[in-house]
Write a protein that holds these residues in place. Structure first.
Motif, short mmCIF file in Angstrom:
data_model
loop_
_atom_site.label_atom_id
_atom_site.label_comp_id
_atom_site.label_asym_id
_atom_site.label_seq_id
_atom_site.Cartn_x
_atom_site.Cartn_y
_atom_site.Cartn_z
N LYS A 1 2.20 14.68 0.60
CA LYS A 1 3.22 15.73 0.41
C LYS A 1 3.80 15.76 -1.00
O LYS A 1 4.19 16.82 -1.48
CB LYS A 1 4.36 15.53 1.41
N HIS A 2 3.87 14.61 -1.67
CA HIS A 2 4.60 14.55 -2.94
C HIS A 2 3.82 13.91 -4.10
O HIS A 2 4.34 13.81 -5.21
CB HIS A 2 5.91 13.79 -2.76
N GLY A 3 2.60 13.44 -3.86
CA GLY A 3 1.82 12.83 -4.93
C GLY A 3 2.35 11.49 -5.39
O GLY A 3 2.02 11.01 -6.46
N LEU A 4 3.18 10.85 -4.55
CA LEU A 4 3.76 9.55 -4.90
C LEU A 4 2.88 8.46 -4.30
O LEU A 4 2.55 8.50 -3.12
CB LEU A 4 5.18 9.46 -4.33
N THR A 5 2.50 7.48 -5.12
CA THR A 5 1.63 6.43 -4.63
C THR A 5 1.97 5.11 -5.29
O THR A 5 2.78 5.04 -6.21
CB THR A 5 0.14 6.80 -4.85
N VAL A 6 1.35 4.04 -4.80
CA VAL A 6 1.51 2.71 -5.37
C VAL A 6 0.41 2.56 -6.41
O VAL A 6 -0.77 2.69 -6.11
CB VAL A 6 1.41 1.62 -4.28
N LEU A 7 0.80 2.28 -7.65
CA LEU A 7 -0.14 2.30 -8.76
C LEU A 7 -1.20 1.22 -8.67
O LEU A 7 -2.36 1.46 -8.94
CB LEU A 7 0.62 2.20 -10.09
N ARG B 1 0.83 -1.21 0.00
CA ARG B 1 0.00 0.00 0.00
C ARG B 1 0.87 1.25 0.00
O ARG B 1 2.02 1.22 0.41
CB ARG B 1 -0.87 0.02 1.25
N PRO B 2 0.27 2.38 -0.40
CA PRO B 2 1.03 3.64 -0.37
C PRO B 2 1.34 4.09 1.05
O PRO B 2 0.65 3.71 2.00
CB PRO B 2 0.08 4.66 -1.02
N ARG B 3 2.35 4.91 1.19
CA ARG B 3 2.62 5.61 2.44
C ARG B 3 1.89 6.94 2.36
O ARG B 3 2.05 7.70 1.41
CB ARG B 3 4.12 5.83 2.63
N SER B 4 1.08 7.24 3.36
CA SER B 4 0.22 8.42 3.30
C SER B 4 1.02 9.72 3.22
O SER B 4 0.62 10.66 2.53
CB SER B 4 -0.74 8.46 4.49
N GLY B 5 2.15 9.80 3.90
CA GLY B 5 2.96 11.02 3.85
C GLY B 5 3.49 11.30 2.46
O GLY B 5 3.47 12.44 1.99
N LEU B 6 3.98 10.27 1.76
CA LEU B 6 4.47 10.46 0.39
C LEU B 6 3.32 10.85 -0.54
O LEU B 6 3.49 11.67 -1.44
CB LEU B 6 5.14 9.19 -0.13
N ALA B 7 2.15 10.27 -0.32
CA ALA B 7 1.01 10.58 -1.17
C ALA B 7 0.56 12.02 -0.97
O ALA B 7 0.35 12.77 -1.93
CB ALA B 7 -0.15 9.62 -0.88
N VAL C 1 7.71 -2.76 -5.84
CA VAL C 1 6.67 -1.77 -5.60
C VAL C 1 6.51 -0.94 -6.87
O VAL C 1 7.48 -0.35 -7.35
CB VAL C 1 7.04 -0.86 -4.41
N VAL C 2 5.29 -0.88 -7.42
CA VAL C 2 5.02 -0.08 -8.60
C VAL C 2 4.67 1.34 -8.14
O VAL C 2 3.55 1.61 -7.73
CB VAL C 2 3.87 -0.67 -9.45
N LEU C 3 5.67 2.21 -8.19
CA LEU C 3 5.47 3.61 -7.78
C LEU C 3 5.06 4.45 -8.97
O LEU C 3 5.54 4.23 -10.09
CB LEU C 3 6.76 4.20 -7.20
N VAL C 4 4.21 5.44 -8.72
CA VAL C 4 3.84 6.42 -9.75
C VAL C 4 3.86 7.81 -9.12
O VAL C 4 3.47 7.97 -7.96
CB VAL C 4 2.47 6.10 -10.40
N ASN C 5 4.32 8.76 -9.88
CA ASN C 5 4.35 10.16 -9.44
C ASN C 5 3.13 10.87 -10.05
O ASN C 5 3.11 11.15 -11.23
CB ASN C 5 5.65 10.82 -9.89
N LEU C 6 2.14 11.14 -9.22
CA LEU C 6 0.93 11.80 -9.69
C LEU C 6 0.97 13.32 -9.51
O LEU C 6 -0.02 14.00 -9.75
CB LEU C 6 -0.30 11.23 -8.97
N SER C 7 2.12 13.83 -9.10
CA SER C 7 2.24 15.28 -8.91
C SER C 7 2.68 15.95 -10.21
O SER C 7 2.91 15.28 -11.22
CB SER C 7 3.25 15.58 -7.81
#
Length: 145
Positions: free
Chosen positions: A70-76, A62-68, A92-98
């Motif tokens: 503060k930075h828009g980074l999440t697990v796709l 699952r995503p880390r809430s702080g990264l999501a 971990v499939v990371l995606v930058n949604l920022s």
């Protein structure tokens, strides 16, 4: 508490619970160098971890809430499921949604993993389902409050 066998081929410490009542443990990027995810870019990030879960359990990534936040980074593919019979490396499939690039440092906490018990189901083909108060009411059916 269940026991999970783990091989750590990475340079990072094993995942651990931050507090006695934590549900998830942090997964870290096992990379030699930092890398940058551009806006809307995705990447499979290795963790260096290989696990053997007991039958009837899964690991959820699952995503880390702080990264999501503060930075828009999440697990796709959240939550990503690791089945009990999978023996490959956890990725971990990371995606930058920022709208800004984000640099992931080696060892950075990039996701969390939750170990959960699950059941398998046998589907039984029927002509009708039992009636309920909700019935076929779907999205937003119960109101906005």
């Amino acid at each position: 508490m269940i026991q999970v066998k783990v091989i750590n081929k990475g340079k990072q410490p094993l995942p651990k619970y931050a507090t006695p009542q934590s549900a998830g443990m942090d997964l870290r990027a096992n990379t030699e160098e930092a890398f940058t995810l551009q806006p809307l870019e995705r990447r499979l990030v290795p963790t260096g971890l290989f696990i053997a879960l007991p039958e009837g359990y899964e690991a959820q990534v699952r995503p880390r809430s702080g990264l999501a936040l503060k930075h828009g980074l999440t697990v796709l593919n959240t939550p990503g499921t690791i089945d009990a019979d999978y023996r490959g490396e956890i990725g971990v499939v990371l995606v930058n949604l920022s709208n800004e690039p984000f640099t992931v440092e080696p060892g950075e906490r990039i996701a969390q993993m939750v170990i959960a018990k699950h059941e398998q189901a046998d589907f039984i083909l029927v002509e009708e389902l039992d009636e309920t108060e909700r019935g076929a009411g779907g999205y937003g059916h119960t109101g906005t409050h």
